[in-house]
Design a protein around this motif. Structure first.
Motif, PDB file in Angstrom:
ATOM      1  N   UNK A  95       4.932 -15.201  -8.909  1.00 32.54           N
ATOM      2  CA  UNK A  95       5.748 -14.521  -7.917  1.00 32.54           C
ATOM      3  C   UNK A  95       4.842 -13.689  -7.031  1.00 32.54           C
ATOM      4  N   UNK A  96       4.985 -13.798  -5.723  1.00 33.16           N
ATOM      5  CA  UNK A  96       4.085 -13.124  -4.786  1.00 33.16           C
ATOM      6  C   UNK A  96       4.833 -12.061  -3.987  1.00 33.16           C
ATOM      7  N   UNK A  97       4.228 -10.880  -3.912  1.00 31.68           N
ATOM      8  CA  UNK A  97       4.760  -9.763  -3.138  1.00 31.68           C
ATOM      9  C   UNK A  97       3.682  -9.340  -2.149  1.00 31.68           C
ATOM     10  N   UNK A  98       4.010  -9.338  -0.869  1.00 31.93           N
ATOM     11  CA  UNK A  98       3.036  -8.978   0.165  1.00 31.93           C
ATOM     12  C   UNK A  98       3.293  -7.555   0.646  1.00 31.93           C
ATOM     13  N   UNK A  99       2.228  -6.777   0.765  1.00 32.59           N
ATOM     14  CA  UNK A  99       2.347  -5.396   1.221  1.00 32.59           C
ATOM     15  C   UNK A  99       2.399  -5.332   2.747  1.00 32.59           C
ATOM     16  N   UNK A 100       3.294  -4.504   3.246  1.00 35.97           N
ATOM     17  CA  UNK A 100       3.384  -4.172   4.666  1.00 35.97           C
ATOM     18  C   UNK A 100       3.199  -2.666   4.756  1.00 35.97           C
ATOM     19  N   UNK A 101       1.990  -2.235   5.073  1.00 35.20           N
ATOM     20  CA  UNK A 101       1.634  -0.824   5.004  1.00 35.20           C
ATOM     21  C   UNK A 101       1.898  -0.162   6.356  1.00 35.20           C
ATOM     22  N   UNK A 102       2.644   0.924   6.309  1.00 35.54           N
ATOM     23  CA  UNK A 102       3.061   1.603   7.536  1.00 35.54           C
ATOM     24  C   UNK A 102       1.964   2.569   7.966  1.00 35.54           C
ATOM     25  N   UNK A 103       1.334   2.242   9.104  1.00 37.83           N
ATOM     26  CA  UNK A 103       0.270   3.067   9.674  1.00 37.83           C
ATOM     27  C   UNK A 103       0.792   3.973  10.781  1.00 37.83           C
ATOM     28  N   UNK A 104       1.970   3.691  11.289  1.00 38.82           N
ATOM     29  CA  UNK A 104       2.438   4.365  12.485  1.00 38.82           C
ATOM     30  C   UNK A 104       2.231   3.514  13.723  1.00 38.82           C
ATOM     31  N   UNK A 105       1.877   2.240  13.503  1.00 46.01           N
ATOM     32  CA  UNK A 105       1.644   1.333  14.619  1.00 46.01           C
ATOM     33  C   UNK A 105       2.963   0.793  15.154  1.00 46.01           C
ATOM     34  N   UNK A 106       2.868  -0.093  16.101  1.00 40.65           N
ATOM     35  CA  UNK A 106       4.037  -0.717  16.702  1.00 40.65           C
ATOM     36  C   UNK A 106       4.896  -1.348  15.607  1.00 40.65           C
ATOM     37  N   UNK A 139      -0.572   7.063  -2.483  1.00 36.58           N
ATOM     38  CA  UNK A 139      -0.933   8.258  -1.727  1.00 36.58           C
ATOM     39  C   UNK A 139      -0.057   9.450  -2.074  1.00 36.58           C
ATOM     40  N   UNK A 140       1.113   9.196  -2.669  1.00 27.41           N
ATOM     41  CA  UNK A 140       2.063  10.264  -2.899  1.00 27.41           C
ATOM     42  C   UNK A 140       2.756  10.726  -1.640  1.00 27.41           C
ATOM     43  N   UNK A 141       2.605   9.975  -0.551  1.00 27.58           N
ATOM     44  CA  UNK A 141       3.170  10.370   0.736  1.00 27.58           C
ATOM     45  C   UNK A 141       4.236   9.372   1.184  1.00 27.58           C
ATOM     46  N   UNK A 142       5.285   9.897   1.775  1.00 30.90           N
ATOM     47  CA  UNK A 142       6.307   9.035   2.354  1.00 30.90           C
ATOM     48  C   UNK A 142       5.886   8.600   3.752  1.00 30.90           C
ATOM     49  N   UNK A 143       6.625   7.657   4.315  1.00 36.20           N
ATOM     50  CA  UNK A 143       6.425   7.261   5.704  1.00 36.20           C
ATOM     51  C   UNK A 143       7.778   7.281   6.405  1.00 36.20           C
ATOM     52  N   UNK A 144       7.778   6.871   7.642  1.00 33.76           N
ATOM     53  CA  UNK A 144       9.021   6.838   8.425  1.00 33.76           C
ATOM     54  C   UNK A 144       9.917   5.750   7.837  1.00 33.76           C
ATOM     55  N   UNK A 163       6.032   4.445  -1.571  1.00 37.99           N
ATOM     56  CA  UNK A 163       5.440   5.484  -0.751  1.00 37.99           C
ATOM     57  C   UNK A 163       6.064   6.842  -0.976  1.00 37.99           C
ATOM     58  N   UNK A 164       5.493   7.612  -1.891  1.00 42.19           N
ATOM     59  CA  UNK A 164       5.930   8.982  -2.095  1.00 42.19           C
ATOM     60  C   UNK A 164       7.303   9.144  -2.708  1.00 42.19           C
ATOM     61  N   UNK A 165       7.794   8.137  -3.407  1.00 45.82           N
ATOM     62  CA  UNK A 165       9.132   8.239  -3.991  1.00 45.82           C
ATOM     63  C   UNK A 165       9.090   9.022  -5.300  1.00 45.82           C
ATOM     64  N   UNK A 166      10.118   9.842  -5.504  1.00 42.06           N
ATOM     65  CA  UNK A 166      10.245  10.690  -6.677  1.00 42.06           C
ATOM     66  C   UNK A 166      11.699  10.653  -7.150  1.00 42.06           C
TER      67      UNK A 166
END
Length: 220
Positions: A95-106, A139-144, A163-166
């Motif tokens: 089973x494959x899971x691909x990461x989509x990392x939020x940088x703040x880009x478009x 990172x322990x940080x959330x994103x938008x 991403x930063x979920x608790x």
């Protein structure tokens, strides 16, 4: 995972997949590859074990997953769709899971990347980029969350949110994004870096309650 006891606790608490990070450019793995393989073979069903890696060579990824006995792989590097397709063909049992990392880009560019990867993966996962460390997760940080919500709506495969979920914010995150599932790491640790059982059980309970409500509203 740092120990068999920790893995057994997570499974007993209702965690669906256990992540084992290896071959990382930023973070140091908690266990070696051989130690990880022994732990999985001892107490983790293959379908509940997920290799998390920045390895990009399809043959190397497949070989590592087989060594570990893991049936899931989270590809956390910025891997081209053609490489993922090659891995899918080489190891169809994974089973494959691909990461989509939020940088703040478009945001449209991230959606386009997800759509390009979707034919070759079983799910995608969003996570947070940390410009200070260069880390693409843990990172322990959330994103938008609106970015992840757009991906959850646009992609033809399930979206997992990380991403930063608790335990304190997971229900709000699920309401905002409406993902298929959620992922947590640093938000469940104590001051020593071990998984805290009380935090894990609270997270699982609140996450599954929120996911159940979202799923029910989607069916309605």
């Amino acid at each position: 995972m740092r120990s068999r006891a920790e893995a057994r606790m997570l499974l007993a608490a209702g965690v669906d997949l256990l992540g084992f990070p290896l071959r990382l450019p930023v973070h140091t793995p908690d266990l070696s590859e051989d130690e990880t393989a022994r732990l999985i073979h001892a107490c983790v069903p293959p379908t509940r074990a997920c290799l998390i890696t920045y390895e990009t060579d399809p043959a190397a990824v497949a070989d590592l997953a087989r060594l570990l006995g893991a049936r899931w792989v989270q590809l956390h590097a910025d891997v081209a769709p053609g490489v993922v397709a090659e891995l899918r063909n080489a190891a169809p049992e994974l089973g494959l899971i691909a990461a989509l990392v939020v940088h703040g880009e478009d945001h449209d560019a991230l959606v386009a990347r997800g759509l390009a990867l979707a034919p070759f993966v079983d799910a995608c996962i969003t996570d947070t980029f940390d410009p200070e460390s260069g880390a693409r997760g843990a990172t322990g940080k959330t994103h938008d969350w609106s970015v992840s919500a757009a991906l959850a709506h646009a992609l033809p495969v399930p979206l997992l949110l990380a991403g930063g979920l608790t335990p304190d914010n997971v229900a709000a995150a699920v309401r905002a994004v409406r993902p298929f599932g959620v992922d947590a790491h640093t938000g469940l640790e104590n001051e020593r870096g071990d998984k805290d059982e009380a935090k894990v059980r609270a997270f699982v309970r609140r996450a599954k309650e929120a996911l159940g409500r979202v799923s029910g509203s989607q069916r309605a």
